[in-house]
Motif scaffolding. Structure first.
Motif, PDB file in Angstrom:
ATOM      1  N   ALA A1023     -18.302 -13.334  -9.063  1.00 39.48           N
ATOM      2  CA  ALA A1023     -17.050 -12.587  -9.164  1.00 39.48           C
ATOM      3  C   ALA A1023     -16.927 -11.589  -8.020  1.00 39.48           C
ATOM      4  CB  ALA A1023     -16.975 -11.862 -10.510  1.00 39.48           C
ATOM      5  N   PHE A1024     -18.033 -10.898  -7.696  1.00 42.89           N
ATOM      6  CA  PHE A1024     -17.949  -9.891  -6.648  1.00 42.89           C
ATOM      7  C   PHE A1024     -17.790 -10.507  -5.263  1.00 42.89           C
ATOM      8  CE2 PHE A1024     -19.365  -6.636  -3.716  1.00 42.89           C
ATOM      9  CZ  PHE A1024     -18.618  -5.559  -4.177  1.00 42.89           C
ATOM     10  N   LEU A1025     -18.218 -11.770  -5.112  1.00 43.03           N
ATOM     11  CA  LEU A1025     -18.006 -12.422  -3.817  1.00 43.03           C
ATOM     12  C   LEU A1025     -16.527 -12.481  -3.460  1.00 43.03           C
ATOM     13  CD1 LEU A1025     -20.588 -15.362  -3.923  1.00 43.03           C
ATOM     14  CD2 LEU A1025     -20.587 -13.420  -2.355  1.00 43.03           C
ATOM     15  N   ASN A1026     -15.683 -12.510  -4.486  1.00 46.09           N
ATOM     16  CA  ASN A1026     -14.236 -12.543  -4.229  1.00 46.09           C
ATOM     17  C   ASN A1026     -13.757 -11.286  -3.515  1.00 46.09           C
ATOM     18  OD1 ASN A1026     -13.708 -15.056  -5.356  1.00 46.09           O
ATOM     19  ND2 ASN A1026     -13.561 -14.205  -7.437  1.00 46.09           N
ATOM     20  N   ALA A1027     -14.412 -10.149  -3.785  1.00 49.38           N
ATOM     21  CA  ALA A1027     -14.018  -8.905  -3.119  1.00 49.38           C
ATOM     22  C   ALA A1027     -14.174  -9.034  -1.613  1.00 49.38           C
ATOM     23  CB  ALA A1027     -14.849  -7.744  -3.651  1.00 49.38           C
ATOM     24  N   GLY A1028     -15.275  -9.674  -1.165  1.00 53.15           N
ATOM     25  CA  GLY A1028     -15.477  -9.871   0.268  1.00 53.15           C
ATOM     26  C   GLY A1028     -14.550 -10.906   0.849  1.00 53.15           C
ATOM     27  N   ASN A1029     -14.256 -11.933   0.074  1.00 50.98           N
ATOM     28  CA  ASN A1029     -13.377 -12.992   0.581  1.00 50.98           C
ATOM     29  C   ASN A1029     -11.926 -12.540   0.675  1.00 50.98           C
ATOM     30  OD1 ASN A1029     -15.417 -14.977   0.830  1.00 50.98           O
ATOM     31  ND2 ASN A1029     -15.329 -15.398  -1.377  1.00 50.98           N
ATOM     32  N   TYR A1030     -11.556 -11.575  -0.156  1.00 55.47           N
ATOM     33  CA  TYR A1030     -10.171 -11.088  -0.159  1.00 55.47           C
ATOM     34  C   TYR A1030     -10.173  -9.584   0.094  1.00 55.47           C
ATOM     35  CZ  TYR A1030      -9.495 -15.659  -2.253  1.00 55.47           C
ATOM     36  OH  TYR A1030      -9.498 -17.022  -2.481  1.00 55.47           O
ATOM     37  N   TRP A1031     -10.913  -9.202   1.166  1.00 54.56           N
ATOM     38  CA  TRP A1031     -11.074  -7.788   1.494  1.00 54.56           C
ATOM     39  C   TRP A1031      -9.754  -7.100   1.821  1.00 54.56           C
ATOM     40  CZ3 TRP A1031      -9.163  -6.819   6.268  1.00 54.56           C
ATOM     41  CH2 TRP A1031      -9.097  -7.889   7.179  1.00 54.56           C
ATOM     42  N   GLU A1032      -8.742  -7.890   2.209  1.00 53.36           N
ATOM     43  CA  GLU A1032      -7.447  -7.288   2.550  1.00 53.36           C
ATOM     44  C   GLU A1032      -6.873  -6.471   1.390  1.00 53.36           C
ATOM     45  OE1 GLU A1032      -7.628 -11.228   4.838  1.00 53.36           O
ATOM     46  OE2 GLU A1032      -8.134 -10.499   2.831  1.00 53.36           O
ATOM     47  N   LEU A1033      -7.131  -6.925   0.167  1.00 53.01           N
ATOM     48  CA  LEU A1033      -6.613  -6.184  -0.988  1.00 53.01           C
ATOM     49  C   LEU A1033      -7.162  -4.758  -1.027  1.00 53.01           C
ATOM     50  CD1 LEU A1033      -6.608  -8.673  -4.000  1.00 53.01           C
ATOM     51  CD2 LEU A1033      -4.731  -7.221  -3.282  1.00 53.01           C
ATOM     52  N   ILE A1034      -8.446  -4.612  -0.787  1.00 57.96           N
ATOM     53  CA  ILE A1034      -9.051  -3.278  -0.861  1.00 57.96           C
ATOM     54  C   ILE A1034      -8.638  -2.420   0.328  1.00 57.96           C
ATOM     55  CG2 ILE A1034     -11.220  -2.004  -0.948  1.00 57.96           C
ATOM     56  CD1 ILE A1034     -10.564  -3.515  -3.492  1.00 57.96           C
ATOM     57  N   THR A1035      -8.675  -2.973   1.529  1.00 57.29           N
ATOM     58  CA  THR A1035      -8.318  -2.160   2.699  1.00 57.29           C
ATOM     59  C   THR A1035      -6.856  -1.725   2.643  1.00 57.29           C
ATOM     60  OG1 THR A1035      -7.894  -4.189   3.959  1.00 57.29           O
ATOM     61  CG2 THR A1035     -10.059  -3.167   4.206  1.00 57.29           C
ATOM     62  N   GLU A1036      -5.973  -2.634   2.245  1.00 50.62           N
ATOM     63  CA  GLU A1036      -4.565  -2.251   2.140  1.00 50.62           C
ATOM     64  C   GLU A1036      -4.352  -1.240   1.021  1.00 50.62           C
ATOM     65  OE1 GLU A1036      -2.041  -2.969   4.139  1.00 50.62           O
ATOM     66  OE2 GLU A1036      -3.438  -4.054   5.421  1.00 50.62           O
ATOM     67  N   ALA A1037      -5.142  -1.371  -0.045  1.00 52.68           N
ATOM     68  CA  ALA A1037      -5.017  -0.419  -1.151  1.00 52.68           C
ATOM     69  C   ALA A1037      -5.466   0.974  -0.735  1.00 52.68           C
ATOM     70  CB  ALA A1037      -5.832  -0.900  -2.347  1.00 52.68           C
ATOM     71  N   CYS A1038      -6.498   1.034   0.107  1.00 57.29           N
ATOM     72  CA  CYS A1038      -7.018   2.335   0.538  1.00 57.29           C
ATOM     73  C   CYS A1038      -6.003   3.117   1.366  1.00 57.29           C
ATOM     74  CB  CYS A1038      -8.306   2.143   1.343  1.00 57.29           C
ATOM     75  SG  CYS A1038      -9.698   1.582   0.344  1.00 57.29           S
ATOM     76  N   VAL A1039      -5.115   2.424   2.047  1.00 53.92           N
ATOM     77  CA  VAL A1039      -4.122   3.116   2.892  1.00 53.92           C
ATOM     78  C   VAL A1039      -2.712   2.949   2.349  1.00 53.92           C
ATOM     79  CG1 VAL A1039      -5.543   2.842   4.942  1.00 53.92           C
ATOM     80  CG2 VAL A1039      -3.846   1.100   4.423  1.00 53.92           C
ATOM     81  N   PHE A1040      -2.614   2.469   1.095  1.00 54.08           N
ATOM     82  CA  PHE A1040      -1.286   2.162   0.553  1.00 54.08           C
ATOM     83  C   PHE A1040      -0.537   3.442   0.193  1.00 54.08           C
ATOM     84  CE2 PHE A1040       1.588   1.310  -2.998  1.00 54.08           C
ATOM     85  CZ  PHE A1040       2.373   0.321  -2.436  1.00 54.08           C
ATOM     86  N   GLY A1041       0.750   3.373   0.330  1.00 59.43           N
ATOM     87  CA  GLY A1041       1.625   4.486  -0.043  1.00 59.43           C
ATOM     88  C   GLY A1041       2.723   4.637   0.978  1.00 59.43           C
ATOM     89  N   THR A1042       3.942   4.634   0.497  1.00 59.68           N
ATOM     90  CA  THR A1042       5.080   4.791   1.397  1.00 59.68           C
ATOM     91  C   THR A1042       5.503   6.246   1.425  1.00 59.68           C
ATOM     92  OG1 THR A1042       6.588   4.305  -0.425  1.00 59.68           O
ATOM     93  CG2 THR A1042       5.915   2.464   0.955  1.00 59.68           C
TER      94      THR A1042
END
Length: 1594
Positions: A1023-1042
């Motif tokens: 399950a955690f391997l998915n975090a590395g494969n779809y790292w864009e979700l976390i990086t975009e979340a870290c800087v998200f906000g309009t």
């Protein structure tokens, strides 16, 4: 010169009649002007007795045969200046003809003109008729004719639509002409103010301004016409209405009339009082010689405020607002406690502010008005109540007014909300008792009269709820509150909607006079509250309601239906008992089977009141001290229901209506009781109800089974009954599980029988050719029954229903049934079918969709319960299909279902695809991608559909981002993997416009990656391997906000305010938190990162990748824009990046940091905003503290050339100011200190002052450390360094150097901040952004981390809170402000000298004589100008505007500008200006070469009319609704440019004399140019056009 020529022509021409006829044929513009001039001289000079009659005949002929036809042609008929000159000359000639002929010609012209006006037609004909009446009016003698002229004039003034030009013409020319006649003036006066249909305020003000000379004489001693406008209440009402009109011209006219009335009153110094217009209010206007000065002071203040409000700049208006307080001091009599000035004058000021386009001004006005009753003891006034309910509430409907002030914390009540609470409570206490009820009723009704937004409704409801308890509302008030409740249901903001409902219920309890309302009215009101949003049993609000009902029991007004009483029965119990009885009573006429289901409203009402009465009874027994509660009264409520339910299984003849109503009541009763989240073990009422309802369970199940399986459901309307029966199943199962497990056996038998019977019905294939409705309804009901069985087994696994023998049959049937089977529409040949079809709300298409939807719910249950479809059954070829083929076929059916099902019914299909897609991604990737695309298409199409979007989005996310789906797609790295990443970015893009979308995606992924459903180590790793494969979700979340719009930020602030109320507001308890705040995206990502373990290799690798990706993003932003502004999107993204890096830093090991620290240093060299700079410095300090071996890399940063370091050296010097933290883990401190001292000393001599300051701070820190360690190497430097530091500390004077040295030492980063002890989530995400003055919407308070529970942090998590010392700092604590006279209450102590007083005078000195001769003399003296432009500056009352304002604007004075561009004359108010030394100096002798004409302001009307007759077009520089853009206006050759006053522009009484208004287009905020600049622009534009025209003619 023209007059001289005319006299010479008359002298030498002989016969004047022949001369007139000669000039008339043919009549060109020049001839018409000559004719006008000749007639003027003849009228002025008289004629011999023998020639008089002939001259009259000639004039009569000229008037009727020449002038009138010319006027009928219209001024703009030919669209050119020539035609305009012709018509205006004819107008002047006609006037002189009437002067020669007298009353007979005047009467003839008047009759003809009145006939033309009566015939209609408008346009040029109406204007010609008005001009004829203008010429005739002074000579009319017949009273009837005068009265007809007055009536025609008033009709034109009243005319709406296209009558604006005619009204202006009447006001400008006809009314002043009629004003000379006393009888006509009185007729006009009555028509304007006393008639049955007076004109609207704008038209009335236009006419009154034109008549102001007659109604309000300039000279106080001048006798009027017997009319005094000041004594007419209607006149003052029109003026007040004009002061608050949206049209600026109307406001200007109203102020003009007010000023004239004041000037006349102050000049006369007579006793004057306008009669009151009803009531006990004070007079609208009065004057007294004794109080002349005080009255003048009051009205000057009043006019100052009104004129200042004409501006749009709050910084200009705000200093004047405190003067409102002085108005109240003058307006209220301290001795008598009454109004000296009518309060409506104050209301005009507030209404003007409330209707301002400037929201800041509107808010200031509202706050000032609401504060009045806290600070002033104002006498009661009916006008105030009407004003509150009218203009004030209209203004309060603006949502943006409820924003927080900059200093307020997030979650605080906005100032307007607090003021509203205090105002309503105070105002109501001051009202007489008899007025309180009517005021509150109107107030509440106003809340229902328009569509209010959620925010205003919330704060108005809160203000009502905080009114001290008083009995003032009756049944009508309760109905009004219910209407408001229905208004609040419109908004989609659920929390705000629920909070408003809570406050409205509290309002009803606090303010209702229970003796005037009945319990049925109360219960009807309570039913308007939604239990899922406000009124639920586990809330304080429910307890408060029960207490209110108990206290007021036996006090409610008796309704007709329950007008009886027993000795020991309370009125509430009595009402509920009769309510249940009436509810279950079936009318004889409806005893038979009915096609329609009864409305649910009644069942919900009865169930709610039963539970309420039971809770009230429990509360009463508890207060009475009884140990064991006797449920005597509640039993009487339930017994009638239990009697019916017990007979359901055995009595087949109970009327359908009765069975429907009893089961509806049962369902609502179970649902209402179970709406409680607290511990049910302590709920005595709940257990009593449950225990009572256990008795008829077998009877109910027997009845439901018979109805569902014995072919008793035969019509379309019976499907609603089917839904009722099936909704009961899970409630009864829950009841048995909670109260008596013995009944579970009955449940199992029921489920077994229902499942088998439903499968048989569905397998039954009819052989009849024509499908019957009954058969199809049976199939729909059977499939719905199977759906209910599957859902019950899924939701209640503890009942062990899955072990029933029927489950195998269900599994086999569902697995091999035909999916998406479309039920054919039956032929309606049965009896009653047509009736049902007409009355049902369900079309056949909906029924088919429901059938297919139920199929997919059953399949979802089978797929989740039995992962492999029924493979073991090999009875048919279909059953022998492989698992993959079977899954593929089901997935294809799912795609078909998505295409045919309505969007609100696709959820089970998404759930099925979640199970199927992982099995097929390898073998049928294209089919899976098709499923992704179609699912996304459905979800994106629903983005504007609030009610079903979120549930569909959640199901879509669970499907696409299922752990297994992601893992299989990532392992293949094929098209599916690319498609999922594409969907990720589409969802992120959608979330920028629809708040909350990204929250759903990220929350699901983080939970499934770190807390997988299967508790196995391998599953956890996969399950955690998915975090590395779809790292864009976390990086975009870290800087998200309009960057939020204001309305979005306001809604979030109000949400935070409601959440901060906690349990005090029941909506917080009841409403499910949806976590749609954009902050929750970053909160979720940060909490996910905090849960990662640095010792876990998978976690460590992932964190290192994220760290690198975030550094890449920072560099990308820096490259895209080297300079970025504070709080811009670039700044925010960079700040979010470095905040996340700070969170990750402690989890990274030495080897990784060794390779990446250089990139951190490189980021420090950038041109960073303060908040980013602090984060970089903090990371460097922590890195060097943990790994001192990296110090050599740090020293290298100081070795770059000065060009690279000039913007970044302060960053690295700031690190040295915390060098004690850096060296904390180092045993050998002296070498490092030696190096630091050498580095710092060289920067202490830098030419940049800021760099020297930072270096001195670092030097102070490092030298202190050296002294502690007694470093002998620096003994020689000790005197130098210590004397230098001492000199800095003892800096004398108050200059910038001393202040800045003190400020930098007090800066939080150097004085309070501790890099180790302050390392916490609160410091990183709230305290540091706040102290670095980042925008408030970037602050993430700690409670948001607590409230977001989807990703919980471990209880032992350390880095949570800041130290108190840092948390309590304010941004201004380290930045000392210069203290002066800017105290908070400075505004209230201002004297008049602090306000620029520009009260505009309406009159000037006495008129001068012989204007024309002055002009002729100067023209002859200086020579005629080539230009035909006259510039009129008589309204300007400051000579500096005519010469120059400052030396820097030397060449911009009007006098010089007019002379340079060849104006024919400059008209001024007084020629004594030319003797002013400043004028002579600045105009550079321009006055010697430019004709100057003196025209007093009081003479301007006559002068303008004279110039009109000479063919001039009167052009005003003014902004009106119909003004021309300067760039589009074509100036006539003969133009007269009228310039207005510096402050107010052109007075209202002159505007209707203008032919055209021209405005200068503006791009900025300030609303007007200086008058001499405006004049110069128009003079140049006129000259430019004339030069171009002249060149073209050449």
């Amino acid at each position: 010169m023209e007059v001289v020529l005319a006299d010479a022509l008359l002298a030498r021409g002989g016969d004047p009649c022949a001369l007139l006829r000669a000039v008339c044929a043919p009549l060109s513009a020049e001839r018409a002007e000559a004719l006008r001039l000749l007639l003027q001289r003849l009228a002025e000079g008289g004629s011999p007795a023998g020639e008089a009659e002939a001259l009259r005949r000639a004039a009569w002929e000229v008037a009727l045969d020449r002038c009138r036809p010319l006027l009928r042609g219209g001024e703009a008929a030919a669209g050119c200046g020539e035609r305009l000159r012709l018509a205006r000359a004819a107008r002047g000639a006609l006037r002189h003809c009437v002067q020669l002929c007298g009353a007979p010609l005047a009467a003839r012209l008047a009759r003809d003109a009145l006939a033309e006006l009566a015939a209609g037609g408008g346009g040029a004909g109406a204007e010609a008729a008005v001009e004829a009446l203008v010429a005739a009016a002074p000579w009319l003698e017949e009273p009837g004719l005068v009265a007809r002229c007055v009536a025609a004039a008033l009709e034109l003034v009243r005319e709406e639509g296209d009558g604006e030009a005619a009204a202006a013409l009447v006001a400008g020319r006809l009314l002043p002409a009629l004003g000379g006649n006393g009888a006509a003036l009185r007729g006009v006066w009555e028509g304007l103010l006393g008639g049955e249909e007076p004109p609207r305020a704008g038209r009335a003000l236009l006419a009154l301004s034109a008549l102001s000379d007659a109604l309000l004489p300039r000279d106080p001693q001048e006798p009027g016409a017997g009319l005094d406008a000041r004594l007419c209440p209607r006149f003052w009402r029109v003026v007040q209405e004009g002061l608050t009109e949206r049209d600026g011209l109307c406001r200007k006219r109203a102020r003009y009339l007010l000023k004239r009335a004041l000037d006349l009153s102050s000049g006369q110094r007579a006793e004057l009082r306008c009669p009151t217009d009803g009531g006990d209010e004070s007079s609208l206007f009065w004057w007294s010689a004794e109080k002349n000065e005080k009255l003048l002071q009051f009205w000057e203040t009043y006019i100052l405020i009104m004129e200042t409000l004409e501006g749009n700049q709050i910084h200009v208006i705000k200093p004047v607002l405190p003067k409102l307080n002085s108005l109240y001091e003058h307006a209220i009599s301290g001795e008598k406690g009454c109004w000296l000035f009518h309060p409506s004058w104050h209301m005009c000021i507030y209404k003007r502010m409330f209707e301002s386009e400037n929201k800041t001004l509107m808010k200031e006005g509202i706050l000032h008005f609401l504060e009045l009753y806290e600070t002033k003891h104002l006498p009661n006034s009916l006008g105030f109540s009407e004003f509150v309910i009218g203009p004030l509430m209209d203004a309060l409907s603006e949502s943006s007014l409820y924003s927080r002030t900059p200093g307020q914390l997030v979650g605080a009540c906005p100032p307007l909300g607090m003021r509203l609470q205090k105002f309503l409570a105070t105002y109501l206490t001051l009202l007489p008792e008899e007025e309180k009820g009517s005021f509150l009723l109107k107030f509440i009704q106003k809340m229902t009269s328009r569509h209010w937004c959620a925010v205003p409704i919330l704060f108005l409801s809160m203000a009502l709820a905080y009114i001290p308890a008083c009995k003032v509302l009756g049944a009508e008030g309760l109905h009004a509150l219910r209407d408001v409740l229905q208004c609040t249901m419109i908004t989609h903001q659920v929390l705000l909607r629920g909070a408003a409902q809570c406050y409205l219920l509290q309002t009803a309890m606090h303010l209702t006079e229970v003796e005037k309302v009945s319990l049925p009215e109360v219960s009807s009101f309570l039913l308007s509250l939604r239990p899922e949003e406000s009124l639920r049993r586990d809330t304080m609000l429910w307890t408060e309601l029960c207490s209110w009902l108990q206290v007021n029991d036996r006090c409610f007004r008796k309704s007709v239906a329950s007008d009886y009483e027993h000795q020991k029965t309370s009125s509430l119990c009595q009402y509920v008992q009769s309510l249940v009885g009436e509810y279950l009573k079936t009318p004889a006429s409806e005893a038979g089977d009915s096609c329609l289901m009864p409305d649910w409203f009644e069942a919900k009402l009865v169930a709610t009141m039963i539970v309420l009465a039971a809770d009230v009874e429990r509360m009463r027994n508890k207060h009475s001290g009884k140990g064991n509660i006797e449920w005597i009264e509640p039993e009487t409520f339930l017994n009638p229901l239990l009697d019916v339910l017990m007979k359901l299984g055995s009595n087949a003849y109970i009327p359908t209506l009765k069975t429907d109503k009893s089961l509806q009541l049962l369902l609502k009763l179970l649902q209402t009781c179970s709406l409680k989240c607290s511990n049910t073990q302590d709920d005595e009422v709940l257990f009593f109800v449950w225990k009572s309802l256990m008795t008829p369970v077998e009877s109910i199940l027997e009845f439901v089974l018979r109805r569902l399986t014995a072919n008793e459901l035969s019509t379309i309307d019976d499907l609603d009954r089917c839904d009722l029966y099936l909704a009961l199943i899970p409630e009864i199962v829950n009841l048995c599980l909670q109260v008596s497990w013995k009944k579970v056996a009955s449940i199992k038998n029921f489920i077994l029988s229902l499942t088998n019977a439903s499968i048989r019905n569905l397998q039954d294939r009819s052989c009849e050719e024509e499908l019957k409705l009954k058969e199809q309804i049976k199939k729909v009901a059977s499939m719905a029954s199977l759906r209910a069985v599957c859902e019950t087994m899924d939701q209640k696994p503890e009942a062990c229903l899955g072990s029933l023998p029927s489950m195998d049959a269900l599994k086999r049937f569902i697995s091999f049934s035909q999916f998406n089977e479309v039920l054919k529409k039956p032929s309606y040949i049965e009896e009653k079918s047509s009736l049902c079809e007409e009355t049902t709300s369900q079309g056949w298409g909906k029924i088919v969709a429901r059938y297919v939807h139920d199929q997919w719910i059953c399949l979802r249950f089978i797929l989740n319960s039995f992962p492999i479809p029924a493979q073991e059954y090999e009875e048919t070829s279909e059953m022998s299909l492989s698992t993959a083929e079977k899954s593929r076929k089901i997935l294809q059916s799912a795609l078909e279902a998505l295409a045919i099902l309505p969007s609100d019914q696709v959820l089970p299909v998404f759930d099925c695809m979640k199970v199927l897609v992982p099995k097929l991604l390898d073998t049928s990737e294209s089919l899976c991608i098709e499923a992704f695309d179609l699912s996304w298409k459905i979800v994106s199409s629903l983005s504007n559909t609030q009610l079903i979007f979120w549930s569909n989005l959640k199901a879509f996310v669970q499907f696409i981002f299922d752990t297994e789906v992601l893992a299989v797609a990532a392992s293949a790295k094929g098209q599916a993997y690319t498609k999922i990443k594409e969907i990720i970015f589409k969802l992120i893009d959608m979330s920028t416009t629809k708040t909350g979308v990204f929250n759903v995606v990220l929350s699901h992924c983080c939970r499934s990656w770190i807390f997988p459903a299967v508790d196995e180590r391998s599953a956890l790793a996969n399950a955690f391997l998915n975090a590395g494969n779809y790292w864009e979700l976390i990086t975009e979340a870290c800087v998200f906000g309009t960057v939020f719009r204001r309305d979005q930020r306001l809604t979030q602030d109000v949400h935070a305010f409601v959440e901060n109320l906690g349990e005090k507001c029941a909506a917080n308890v009841v409403t499910e938190s949806r976590n749609r705040d954009d902050h929750y995206v970053r909160v979720c990502a940060i909490k996910f990162l905090c849960l990662l373990d640095g010792s876990n290799i998978l976690h460590r690798t992932f964190m290192e990748d994220i760290f690198i990706k975030l550094l890449d993003k920072d560099e990308l932003v820096s490259r895209s824009r080297t300079r970025y502004y504070a709080n811009s999107l670039q700044h925010r993204i960079k700040n979010r990046v470095w905040q996340t890096l700070l969170v990750l830093l402690p989890k990274l090991d030495q080897n990784f940091l060794c390779g990446t620290l250089d990139r951190v240093f490189q980021a420090g060299f950038g041109n960073n905003q303060a908040s980013v700079k602090y984060c970089i410095e903090w990371i460097v300090i922590l890195s060097l503290h943990k790994y001192p071996q990296f110090l050599n890399k740090f020293w290298d940063c100081f070795s770059y050339d000065e060009e690279k370091l000039k913007t970044s050296i302060c960053t690295f010097l700031s690190v040295l100011s915390h060098f004690d933290i850096v060296l904390q883990n180092t045993s050998e401190k002296k070498p490092a200190l030696k190096k630091a001292l050498i580095v710092v000393l060289q920067w202490c001599f830098n030419h940049n002052f800021s760099v020297r300051l930072y270096a001195l701070v670092a030097l102070k820190k490092i030298w202190g450390m050296c002294r502690i360690l007694h470093m002998e190497e620096f003994e020689a430097l000790t005197p130098v360094i210590e004397s230098s530091l001492q000199q800095v500390e003892n800096m004398h004077g108050t200059g910038n150097a001393r202040r800045n040295w003190q400020r930098i030492q007090d800066h939080f980063f150097f004085a309070t901040f501790h890099p180790l002890e302050d390392y916490s989530l609160e410091t990183i995400f709230y305290t540091l952004p706040r102290l670095s003055e980042l925008a408030e919407d970037e602050w993430i308070p700690l409670p948001k981390f607590d409230r977001f529970t989807d990703v919980p942090l471990p209880p032992a998590f350390q880095w949570y809170r800041s130290r108190t010392e840092l948390r309590d700092l304010k941004p201004s604590d380290w930045s000392q402000q210069d203290m002066g006279s800017n105290s908070p209450d400075a505004d209230s102590r201002m004297e008049w000298t602090d306000v620029q007083k520009k009260i505009i005078p309406w009159k000037n000195s006495t008129p001068s004589l012989d204007l024309e001769m002055v002009f002729q003399d100067r023209a002859a003296k200086l020579g005629k100008s080539n230009s035909r432009l006259i510039v009129v500056a008589s309204l300007i009352d400051k000579p500096t505007n005519l010469g120059e304002i400052t030396l820097t604007l030397l060449f911009e004075g009007l006098c010089r500008t007019s002379e340079i561009f060849g104006a024919s004359a400059l008209v001024v108010g007084s020629l004594h200006y030319i003797h002013d030394k400043q004028f002579q100096h600045l105009s550079v002798s321009a006055e010697q070469w430019l004709p100057l004409v003196e025209v007093k302001p009081s003479q301007l009307v006559d002068y303008l009319q004279q110039k009109k007759t000479e063919g001039y077009t009167i052009i005003g520089v003014e902004q009106t609704a119909k003004s021309f853009d300067l760039t589009e206006y074509c100036f006539p050759e003969k133009s007269l440019l009228l310039l207005g006053n510096e402050h107010e522009g052109i007075p209202a009484n002159l505007i209707h004399h203008l032919d055209v208004c021209v405005e200068i287009p503006q791009q900025g905020i300030i609303r007007s140019l200086n008058v001499h600049v405006s004049g110069a622009l128009l003079i140049w534009e006129y000259t430019r056009q004339q030069v171009i025209k002249h060149n073209q003619q050449k």
